[in-house]
Design an enzyme around this catalytic site. Structure first.
Site, PDB file in Angstrom:
ATOM      1  N   CYS B  36       0.772  -1.130  -0.003  1.00 33.12           N
ATOM      2  CA  CYS B  36       0.154   0.150  -0.140  1.00 33.12           C
ATOM      3  C   CYS B  36       0.831   1.207  -0.084  1.00 33.12           C
ATOM      4  O   CYS B  36       0.187   2.298  -0.242  1.00 33.12           O
ATOM      5  CB  CYS B  36      -0.927   0.040   1.326  1.00 33.12           C
ATOM      6  SG  CYS B  36      -2.097  -1.162   1.300  1.00 33.12           S
ATOM      7  N   ASP B  38       2.530   2.137   2.522  1.00 32.91           N
ATOM      8  CA  ASP B  38       2.328   2.905   4.012  1.00 32.91           C
ATOM      9  C   ASP B  38       2.520   1.619   4.919  1.00 32.91           C
ATOM     10  O   ASP B  38       1.802   0.658   4.854  1.00 32.91           O
ATOM     11  CB  ASP B  38       0.976   3.373   4.204  1.00 32.91           C
ATOM     12  CG  ASP B  38       0.932   4.748   3.591  1.00 32.91           C
ATOM     13  OD1 ASP B  38       1.925   5.602   3.952  1.00 32.91           O
ATOM     14  OD2 ASP B  38      -0.160   5.026   3.228  1.00 32.91           O
ATOM     15  N   CYS B  63       5.209   7.954   2.859  1.00 34.81           N
ATOM     16  CA  CYS B  63       5.340   9.086   2.783  1.00 34.81           C
ATOM     17  C   CYS B  63       5.791   9.992   3.962  1.00 34.81           C
ATOM     18  O   CYS B  63       5.762   9.679   4.774  1.00 34.81           O
ATOM     19  CB  CYS B  63       4.196   9.618   1.920  1.00 34.81           C
ATOM     20  SG  CYS B  63       2.643   9.273   2.765  1.00 34.81           S
ATOM     21  N   CYS B 107      -2.829   7.984   6.835  1.00 32.20           N
ATOM     22  CA  CYS B 107      -1.551   7.688   7.622  1.00 32.20           C
ATOM     23  C   CYS B 107      -1.776   7.907   9.156  1.00 32.20           C
ATOM     24  O   CYS B 107      -0.984   7.236   9.814  1.00 32.20           O
ATOM     25  CB  CYS B 107      -0.603   8.766   7.018  1.00 32.20           C
ATOM     26  SG  CYS B 107      -0.172   8.671   5.252  1.00 32.20           S
TER      27      CYS B 107
END
Lengths: 391, 216
Positions: B36, B38, B63, B107
């Protein structure tokens, strides 16, 4: 190391050459009239001359005739015009299939999908692990019902360059038209449209240090398309609207200035960048053609294991280096690059991909500066990554 | 210039706090997956008397907002009791960072999930559960729900990635459709073990790959 600004996103767009700007300014400040036929006032005729000179330069570069070059607002419009123009002109024909590759630019993919909604049968050709068209799959998909095949020449993301000649043979054997989007390879990889058997070809100005917002579609004399922008007889009645005279003139100038020596230098810089990464970092994978002679000279695409691309891009941006990634986090749609996924790569490999694209303005110092900072950033992010086994 | 991230996010992204691992951690949890783009892993050191989080460290693949939210979560929960830490929300994390772009809110959710899972693991391990349910296939599936298949980016339970779940006398054996030489095979094994082994009545968890027959 002193901070530098290093722009390595030239596959996206380039800095306009000063000589191009100067040439364009003439058409902003002096010959700024609407280009018109010879039966008009002098300023209009002069503007028209500017356009025709550019048309001739571009035609010569691809071995086409002058009246086979149609100016547009750029690649996206050229691609739309190619696909939709052919479809509109052939509504009555029995041929109902359009074949495109899975690694096309969105302006081709989405035009094809739009035509799919209009009733066309759209088929997508597979590519291999280096981004080359699966020729057997293409042969299977192109049948007697096929109207048009559109395959990108040099891919914008991974740089892989297709063999247009053999593709056009397959397409023409079945009597279909062949369009190629040569936006990213234009002039870097020479194309003779007649020798290669290309019916339609998209080219663009802003990838070769010309202005943005100008492109062209090569339309072979033997091919009939219908215009998709109504509102005037401009461009052989294939595109309505006042011509972007300065832009077109600038496009012509950029083609004129383009030099083989620059391409050789860019190749050297690109190869140097790759060699330095390969020898200086572990876990670096090349995306796209491993045969660099079948790659756009100004393209290098690498995946760095265990780290995510957006973080790399941001860190490099803070250090003055401009690159992009195929990571989902970076895209507006939060989707990993359709090109890398079509090549059969895992999501991680797409997330960790970074595109480096130098130009004639790139210096050897820029390359060394980039290598230094990429090494630092990759090492920093790997220290943070839960995917790296603790030493 | 309009940049998508707040100054605070960029500051935490550039200089994250509490990065690393805790070797003798009392609780560990991973959320997200490389597929994904993440992934957050948290390590907690918890005082058995006070139930206070005395140390917390993180590792992150992702990120800028992923790194920043993971970092802020460690700061917000450090020296809090596990009961206090459980109340921490993604909203609080996002606010502390001066807001996140809408596309990046997940996130913060991921980081908070990791904290909650770590605390839950600790409660299982230390017998702090209010109600002790015996582990069954349902509980196993619930716990594996967020494990992602690295090849497809889809939840392992949804795409026939988990071929078989065996439960026998406190020993779980999970057979997965992946070769043991896949670059992320170890991560997947670790993640599955990490999610199931903390269950109070589970003694051992085995993950078997395509090319393996025996328990490792």
């Amino acid at each position: 190391m002193e901070k530098r600004n290093v722009y390595l996103d030239n596959n996206a767009t380039t800095r306009t050459d000063e000589r191009v700007v100067e040439h364009m300014n003439h058409y902003h400040l002096n010959d700024y009239a609407v280009a018109s036929s010879q039966f008009s006032h002098t300023p209009g005729i002069k503007a028209k001359d500017g356009i025709e000179k550019a048309r001739q330069i571009i035609a010569e570069k691809i071995s086409a005739l002058n009246n086979e070059i149609v100016f547009t607002s750029g690649s996206a419009e050229s691609n739309n015009l190619a696909l939709k123009g052919i479809a509109l002109a052939n509504r009555a024909a029995k041929r109902n299939r359009i074949v495109v590759s899975k690694i096309e630019h969105f302006s081709v993919l989405d035009s094809a999908k739009r035509l799919g909604k209009e009733g066309y049968d759209i088929a997508f050709v597979d590519v291999d692990g280096e981004g080359f068209i699966d020729i057997d799959h293409l042969k299977n998909l192109v049948n007697d019902e096929t109207l048009l095949v559109s395959i990108i020449h040099g891919n914008h993301e991974i740089g892989t360059v297709q063999d247009l000649h053999s593709i056009s043979e397959i397409v023409h054997k079945k009597g279909a038209y062949f369009h190629t989007d040569a936006t990213y390879s234009f002039l870097q990889i020479p194309v003779d449209v007649k020798k290669y058997g290309i019916d339609l070809m998209t080219v663009s100005s802003d990838k070769i240090h010309g202005p943005k917002g100008v492109g062209a579609l090569y339309v072979s004399e033997d091919v009939i398309i219908e215009k998709i922008t109504d509102g005037g007889f401009q461009e052989f009645n294939l595109r309505g609207g006042t011509e972007n005279v300065s832009g077109i003139a600038g496009f012509g100038k950029a083609c004129e200035i383009f030099s083989e020596e620059d391409v050789e230098r860019i190749k050297y810089l690109r190869n140097d960048l790759y060699e330095q990464f390969k020898s200086g970092l572990k876990g670096v994978q090349l995306n796209g053609s491993s045969d660099f002679s079948r790659r756009i000279p100004n393209n290098l695409n690498l995946s760095f294991d265990y780290i995510e691309g957006e973080s790399v891009v941001l860190h490099l941006d803070m250090r003055g280096i401009s690159v992009i990634t195929g990571s989902a986090c970076f895209s507006r749609a939060l989707q990993a690059s359709h090109i890398l996924l079509a090549m059969g790569f895992s999501h991680e490999r797409a997330h960790g991909s970074i595109r480096f694209s130098p130009s004639k303005y790139t210096l050897k110092e820029d390359i060394d500066y980039t290598v230094h900072h990429v090494k630092e950033v990759v090492t920093k992010l790997r220290k943070l990554s839960p995917l790296v086994e603790q030493q | 210039m309009s940049f998508p991230y707040s100054e605070k996010v960029m500051e935490y992204f550039s200089h994250p706090k509490n990065v690393g691992e805790i070797e003798d951690a009392d609780a560990v949890a991973t959320e997200g997956s490389p597929a994904c783009g993440d992934m957050v892993k948290l390590y907690l050191k918890i005082n058995p008397e006070t139930k206070s989080i005395e140390d917390i460290k993180f590792k992150s693949y992702g990120c800028a907002s992923n790194i920043a939210t993971a970092s802020i979560i460690t700061e917000l929960s450090k020296n809090k009791t596990i009961e206090e830490a459980k109340k921490l929300t993604w909203k609080k994390a996002s606010e502390t960072l001066g807001g996140l772009p809408p596309a990046k809110v997940h996130c913060a959710v991921l980081a908070v999930d990791a904290l909650r899972t770590a605390i839950e693991n600790y409660e299982h391990k230390m017998g702090l559960l209010k109600e002790k349910k015996s582990t069954d296939t349902n509980i196993i599936e619930k716990r594996l729900k967020r494990v992602i298949n690295p090849l497809t980016g889809l939840e392992v339970l949804k795409v026939n990635f988990v071929k078989k779940i065996d439960l026998d006398d406190g020993i779980i054996t999970i057979t997965v459709n992946l070769d043991s030489d896949h670059p992320f095979a170890n991560n997947i094994r670790e993640e599955i073990v990490e999610r199931l082994e903390p269950l109070w009545d589970i003694k051992k968890v085995y993950v078997i790959f395509n090319d393996e027959n025996e328990r490792h």
